[in-house]
Write a protein that holds these residues in place. Structure first.
Motif, mmCIF file in Angstrom:
data_model
loop_
_atom_site.group_PDB
_atom_site.id
_atom_site.type_symbol
_atom_site.label_atom_id
_atom_site.label_comp_id
_atom_site.label_asym_id
_atom_site.label_seq_id
_atom_site.Cartn_x
_atom_site.Cartn_y
_atom_site.Cartn_z
ATOM 1 N N UNK A 82 0.629 -1.338 0.066
ATOM 2 C CA UNK A 82 -0.104 0.177 0.038
ATOM 3 C C UNK A 82 0.697 1.263 -0.236
ATOM 4 N N UNK A 83 0.167 2.298 0.260
ATOM 5 C CA UNK A 83 0.721 3.867 0.283
ATOM 6 C C UNK A 83 1.925 3.659 1.271
ATOM 7 N N UNK A 84 3.175 4.143 1.121
ATOM 8 C CA UNK A 84 4.144 4.417 2.276
ATOM 9 C C UNK A 84 4.105 5.664 2.754
ATOM 10 N N UNK A 85 3.262 6.583 2.325
ATOM 11 C CA UNK A 85 3.554 8.023 2.974
ATOM 12 C C UNK A 85 2.618 7.923 4.359
ATOM 13 N N UNK A 86 2.388 9.216 4.695
ATOM 14 C CA UNK A 86 1.948 9.569 5.935
ATOM 15 C C UNK A 86 2.679 9.172 7.223
ATOM 16 N N UNK A 87 3.968 9.097 7.147
ATOM 17 C CA UNK A 87 4.714 8.524 8.267
ATOM 18 C C UNK A 87 4.916 6.950 8.512
ATOM 19 N N UNK A 131 -4.087 0.258 4.663
ATOM 20 C CA UNK A 131 -4.109 0.638 3.180
ATOM 21 C C UNK A 131 -5.486 1.428 2.984
ATOM 22 N N UNK A 132 -5.240 2.104 1.986
ATOM 23 C CA UNK A 132 -6.596 2.827 1.550
ATOM 24 C C UNK A 132 -7.519 2.014 0.727
ATOM 25 N N UNK A 133 -7.302 0.884 0.321
ATOM 26 C CA UNK A 133 -7.898 0.002 -0.413
ATOM 27 C C UNK A 133 -7.420 -1.506 -0.376
ATOM 28 N N UNK A 134 -8.189 -2.333 -0.313
ATOM 29 C CA UNK A 134 -7.823 -3.776 -0.117
ATOM 30 C C UNK A 134 -6.998 -4.319 -1.323
ATOM 31 N N UNK A 135 -6.952 -3.748 -2.391
ATOM 32 C CA UNK A 135 -6.181 -3.955 -3.558
ATOM 33 C C UNK A 135 -4.814 -3.057 -3.740
ATOM 34 N N UNK A 159 -3.251 4.699 -3.543
ATOM 35 C CA UNK A 159 -3.127 6.119 -3.348
ATOM 36 C C UNK A 159 -4.357 6.909 -2.925
ATOM 37 N N UNK A 160 -4.530 7.624 -1.772
ATOM 38 C CA UNK A 160 -5.648 8.664 -1.448
ATOM 39 C C UNK A 160 -6.093 9.597 -2.421
#
Length: 159
Positions: free
Chosen positions: A37-42, A89-93, A98-99
């Motif tokens: 998933x997304x690596x951002x947001x700390x 993660x923002x999505x299961x896939x 990315x949000x």
């Protein structure tokens, strides 16, 4: 912004380049499977602007804290980073990590919940109006493309 077809092409092309060229290559939006998933947001990454505003990502231009006034510990525990991380993660896939471009409703919720402010004029256009509506349509189109890709992958799987 890439179309779903162009993004699907990149999702295939980048791994091919990695296998055949001696270079490190990152694809923020299509590497979700590698990074869960997304690596951002700390989670593994965040962005600090030239003015010191701390953003969850170099593409997410919202902030609640400035590095000049707060410690990294305070920032990573801030309402913005907390709201961001609890949705990951923002999505299961993970092909939709990315949000901003994959799950724009998540970014809207994060900003509303945290009270984050845009770090420059026009940054909040991603949340509303023509740009927000475009992102919603593009996210839906990419979701359909991913579903088709997953379907093709499933039909090609040999047991």
């Amino acid at each position: 912004m890439l179309t779903p077809e162009q993004r699907a092409s990149m999702a295939a092309r980048v791994p091919a380049i990695r296998q055949n060229k001696p270079i490190a290559l990152a694809d923020f939006w299509n590497d979700g499977e590698l990074t869960q998933g997304c690596i951002a947001g700390g989670r593994r990454y965040f962005h600090v602007t030239a003015s010191g505003a701390v953003e969850p990502c170099a593409f997410v231009h919202f902030s609640t804290h400035n590095i000049k006034d707060h410690s990294l510990e305070e920032i990573l525990r801030s309402p913005l980073f907390t709201a961001y991380q609890k949705r990951q993660p923002f999505c299961g896939d993970h092909l939709r990590p990315c949000p901003i471009i994959d799950v724009p409703a998540a970014l809207r919720d994060i900003v509303a919940e945290s009270g984050a402010r845009p770090t420059h004029a026009g940054a909040d256009d991603v949340l509303k109006g023509e740009v927000g509506e475009f992102l919603d349509r593009r996210a839906a189109a990419w979701a359909e493309a991913v579903a088709e890709l997953r379907s093709r992958q499933a039909s090609q799987t040999v047991f």
